[in-house]
Design a protein around this motif. Structure first.
Motif, PDB file in Angstrom:
ATOM      1  N   LYS A  36      16.629  36.412  43.858  1.00 29.22           N
ATOM      2  CA  LYS A  36      16.230  35.013  43.708  1.00 29.22           C
ATOM      3  C   LYS A  36      14.735  34.942  43.990  1.00 29.22           C
ATOM      4  O   LYS A  36      14.187  35.803  44.674  1.00 29.22           O
ATOM      5  CB  LYS A  36      16.958  34.126  44.739  1.00 29.22           C
ATOM      6  CG  LYS A  36      18.455  34.052  44.552  1.00 29.22           C
ATOM      7  CD  LYS A  36      19.065  33.053  45.520  1.00 29.22           C
ATOM      8  CE  LYS A  36      19.112  33.606  46.929  1.00 29.22           C
ATOM      9  NZ  LYS A  36      19.916  32.820  47.853  1.00 29.22           N
ATOM     10  N   LEU A  48      21.161  37.701  47.848  1.00 27.22           N
ATOM     11  CA  LEU A  48      22.526  37.145  47.919  1.00 27.22           C
ATOM     12  C   LEU A  48      23.063  36.905  46.513  1.00 27.22           C
ATOM     13  O   LEU A  48      22.323  36.532  45.610  1.00 27.22           O
ATOM     14  CB  LEU A  48      22.525  35.817  48.680  1.00 27.22           C
ATOM     15  CG  LEU A  48      22.586  35.882  50.182  1.00 27.22           C
ATOM     16  CD1 LEU A  48      22.511  34.477  50.775  1.00 27.22           C
ATOM     17  CD2 LEU A  48      23.832  36.590  50.676  1.00 27.22           C
ATOM     18  N   GLN A  49      24.337  37.109  46.342  1.00 23.30           N
ATOM     19  CA  GLN A  49      25.032  36.905  45.069  1.00 23.30           C
ATOM     20  C   GLN A  49      24.531  37.834  43.966  1.00 23.30           C
ATOM     21  O   GLN A  49      24.550  37.492  42.791  1.00 23.30           O
ATOM     22  CB  GLN A  49      24.946  35.441  44.638  1.00 23.30           C
ATOM     23  CG  GLN A  49      25.581  34.508  45.651  1.00 23.30           C
ATOM     24  CD  GLN A  49      25.394  33.049  45.309  1.00 23.30           C
ATOM     25  OE1 GLN A  49      24.520  32.671  44.538  1.00 23.30           O
ATOM     26  NE2 GLN A  49      26.247  32.214  45.897  1.00 23.30           N
ATOM     27  N   THR A  50      24.061  39.006  44.368  1.00 25.75           N
ATOM     28  CA  THR A  50      23.716  40.062  43.411  1.00 25.75           C
ATOM     29  C   THR A  50      24.475  41.316  43.852  1.00 25.75           C
ATOM     30  O   THR A  50      25.048  41.342  44.942  1.00 25.75           O
ATOM     31  CB  THR A  50      22.195  40.374  43.402  1.00 25.75           C
ATOM     32  OG1 THR A  50      21.835  41.033  44.619  1.00 25.75           O
ATOM     33  CG2 THR A  50      21.356  39.119  43.194  1.00 25.75           C
ATOM     34  N   THR A  88      23.927  44.774  48.147  1.00 29.14           N
ATOM     35  CA  THR A  88      24.587  44.404  49.397  1.00 29.14           C
ATOM     36  C   THR A  88      23.731  44.813  50.600  1.00 29.14           C
ATOM     37  O   THR A  88      22.737  45.526  50.453  1.00 29.14           O
ATOM     38  CB  THR A  88      25.957  45.091  49.502  1.00 29.14           C
ATOM     39  OG1 THR A  88      25.732  46.512  49.541  1.00 29.14           O
ATOM     40  CG2 THR A  88      26.863  44.737  48.328  1.00 29.14           C
TER      41      THR A  88
END
Length: 157
Positions: free
Chosen positions: A17, A50-52, A55
């Motif tokens: 992001k 986040l949300q990719t 991790t």
């Protein structure tokens, strides 16, 4: 130009992001003032990814060159924003209402009261945008949001 991180994971390029107010807050968070600064960089990177597919485990096991790249980018963006914010003379602190040990995250409450912007939306904004809006607010002309006590607790008020 958007400020984003990129990493190669399993031969795929993963883009984070864009750099935002929440990542800025993570870097500014008081818990990092005297502790390990490396943790602040990695937590900010984890937030941006986040949300990719990237991790926390992947971030922890990155090659040194990738970690250096993350630290260089986040550090540069953070310092650029700090320098620009310090140049903004329009941000006025109300000395009667300001808390001595207030946290930068208190800005979430201020924006909800002043502009009715939800914290989840404010977190996504570029830090300079947030601070420039904060400096332009004239709190005398603002009608605060009147919320029931249970909703005030939900928004940290």
């Amino acid at each position: 130009m958007q400020k984003v991180l990129s990493l190669r994971v399993e031969n795929k390029k993963i883009i984070s992001k864009p750099w935002c107010f929440e990542a800025f807050c993570i870097m500014s968070d008081k818990k990092y003032e005297k502790e390990n600064e490396f943790e602040a960089y990695m937590e900010a990177a984890a937030y941006l990814f986040l949300q990719t597919p990237v991790t926390d485990d992947i971030l922890k096991n990155l090659p040194t060159a990738d970690i250096k790249n993350i630290i260089d980018n986040i550090g540069t963006w953070y310092l650029e924003d700090l320098m620009q914010i310090s140049k903004m003379n329009s941000i006025k602190a109300d000395s009667e209402n300001a808390k001595k040990d207030s946290d930068i995250r208190d800005i979430y409450i201020s924006f909800f009261k002043i502009y009715k912007i939800l914290p989840s939306e404010l977190a996504k904004q570029p830090p300079l945008f947030v601070f420039s809006l904060l400096g332009s607010a004239d709190e005398k002309d603002i009608t605060p949001v009147d919320l029931p006590p249970d909703l005030q607790a939900l928004y940290g008020m």
